[in-house]
Design an enzyme around this catalytic site. Structure first.
Site, PDB file in Angstrom:
ATOM      1  N   ARG A   6      25.730  48.958  39.559  1.00 40.20           N
ATOM      2  CA  ARG A   6      25.694  47.513  39.748  1.00 40.20           C
ATOM      3  C   ARG A   6      25.468  47.229  41.229  1.00 40.20           C
ATOM      4  O   ARG A   6      26.018  47.905  42.090  1.00 40.20           O
ATOM      5  CB  ARG A   6      26.999  46.858  39.290  1.00 40.20           C
ATOM      6  N   HIS A   7      24.647  46.226  41.503  1.00 34.49           N
ATOM      7  CA  HIS A   7      24.348  45.856  42.889  1.00 34.49           C
ATOM      8  C   HIS A   7      25.614  45.496  43.664  1.00 34.49           C
ATOM      9  O   HIS A   7      26.673  45.206  43.078  1.00 34.49           O
ATOM     10  CB  HIS A   7      23.400  44.650  42.904  1.00 34.49           C
ATOM     11  N   ALA A  12      28.084  34.473  45.600  1.00 39.02           N
ATOM     12  CA  ALA A  12      28.330  33.905  44.266  1.00 39.02           C
ATOM     13  C   ALA A  12      29.269  34.796  43.459  1.00 39.02           C
ATOM     14  O   ALA A  12      30.160  34.309  42.752  1.00 39.02           O
ATOM     15  CB  ALA A  12      27.014  33.699  43.526  1.00 39.02           C
ATOM     16  N   ASN A  13      29.086  36.130  43.556  1.00 36.38           N
ATOM     17  CA  ASN A  13      30.007  37.050  42.881  1.00 36.38           C
ATOM     18  C   ASN A  13      31.425  36.884  43.404  1.00 36.38           C
ATOM     19  O   ASN A  13      32.388  36.853  42.633  1.00 36.38           O
ATOM     20  CB  ASN A  13      29.573  38.510  43.106  1.00 36.38           C
ATOM     21  N   GLU A  83      19.010  40.645  35.277  1.00 36.25           N
ATOM     22  CA  GLU A  83      20.230  40.109  34.687  1.00 36.25           C
ATOM     23  C   GLU A  83      19.908  39.147  33.544  1.00 36.25           C
ATOM     24  O   GLU A  83      18.815  38.582  33.457  1.00 36.25           O
ATOM     25  CB  GLU A  83      21.062  39.406  35.760  1.00 36.25           C
ATOM     26  N   ASP A  85      19.609  35.848  31.515  1.00 39.03           N
ATOM     27  CA  ASP A  85      19.298  34.485  31.938  1.00 39.03           C
ATOM     28  C   ASP A  85      20.388  33.564  31.393  1.00 39.03           C
ATOM     29  O   ASP A  85      20.506  33.369  30.190  1.00 39.03           O
ATOM     30  CB  ASP A  85      17.924  34.076  31.394  1.00 39.03           C
TER      31      ASP A  85
END
Length: 205
Positions: A6-7, A12-13, A83, A85
């Site tokens: 995962r990045h 925002a996360n 990801e 939508d």
């Protein structure tokens, strides 16, 4: 080995917002996480990324660390790893959706949030991508940098379970999953592994 990453974190996360096709960059924490991943993960024969900036930037850091290895590859962008939508929910808190809609979304893989994409659609495209990578991953390490929903979809593929099982999984920022594709069926070896980022998986520890 198929290594799913995962990045790193974005603002925002960190704020707990639903982050789908919106395209913010990594924040400072995310950059540190990407560097930690590059230091800890094995050198890959292929590096594949979602087209979104947060994944591509993480993958670029991994590729930069790997370029000195004889068989390291440049980053390949595959839109099937993008990801989910979230449509009208993108960039908004999860509490935006009413309880009834959340219940339906979690129990019906074909449910489509307004303007968005169903979980079944995500799982379909990811299964196809996994099957295409399986042979190469059986012969060497293939790293895929993606997002929560596609990585969970890859895990449901490996386990041979229904799409809706993805809702029962938690995947942290910069977490790693490993799937062995060398046998007659995929074998999940690790899920939500944070050791490469927290340092406990490094050779000097």
């Amino acid at each position: 080995m198929l290594i799913l990453v995962r990045h790193g974190q974005t603002d925002a996360n960190a704020r707990g917002l639903l982050l789908g096709r919106a395209d913010p960059p990594l924040n400072e924490t995310g950059l540190r996480q990407a560097r930690a991943l590059a230091a800890a993960l094995p050198r890959a024969t292929r590096i594949v990324s979602s087209p979104l900036t947060r994944a591509r930037h993480t993958a670029a850091v991994l590729a930069g660390a790997a370029r000195g290895a004889t068989e390291a590859a440049d980053v390949e962008v595959d839109p099937r790893w993008i990801e989910m939508d979230y449509g009208d929910l993108d960039g908004r808190p999860a509490t935006t959706l009413d309880e009834g809609s959340w219940h339906r979304w979690r129990h019906d893989p074909d449910f489509v949030p307004a303007g968005g994409e169903s979980l079944a659609a995500v799982c379909s495209r990811v299964r196809e991508a996994c099957l295409e990578l399986a042979d190469d991953a059986a012969r060497g390490d293939v790293v895929v940098v993606s997002h929560v929903s596609p990585i969970k979809a890859a895990v449901t593929w490996a386990l041979g379970v229904g799409d809706e099982v993805g809702w029962r999984m938690f995947l942290g920022d910069a977490a790693v999953c490993r799937i062995d594709t060398s046998g007659p069926a995929p074998l999940l070896l690790a899920f939500n592994d944070a050791r490469p980022v927290d340092g406990s998986d490094r050779p000097d520890r």
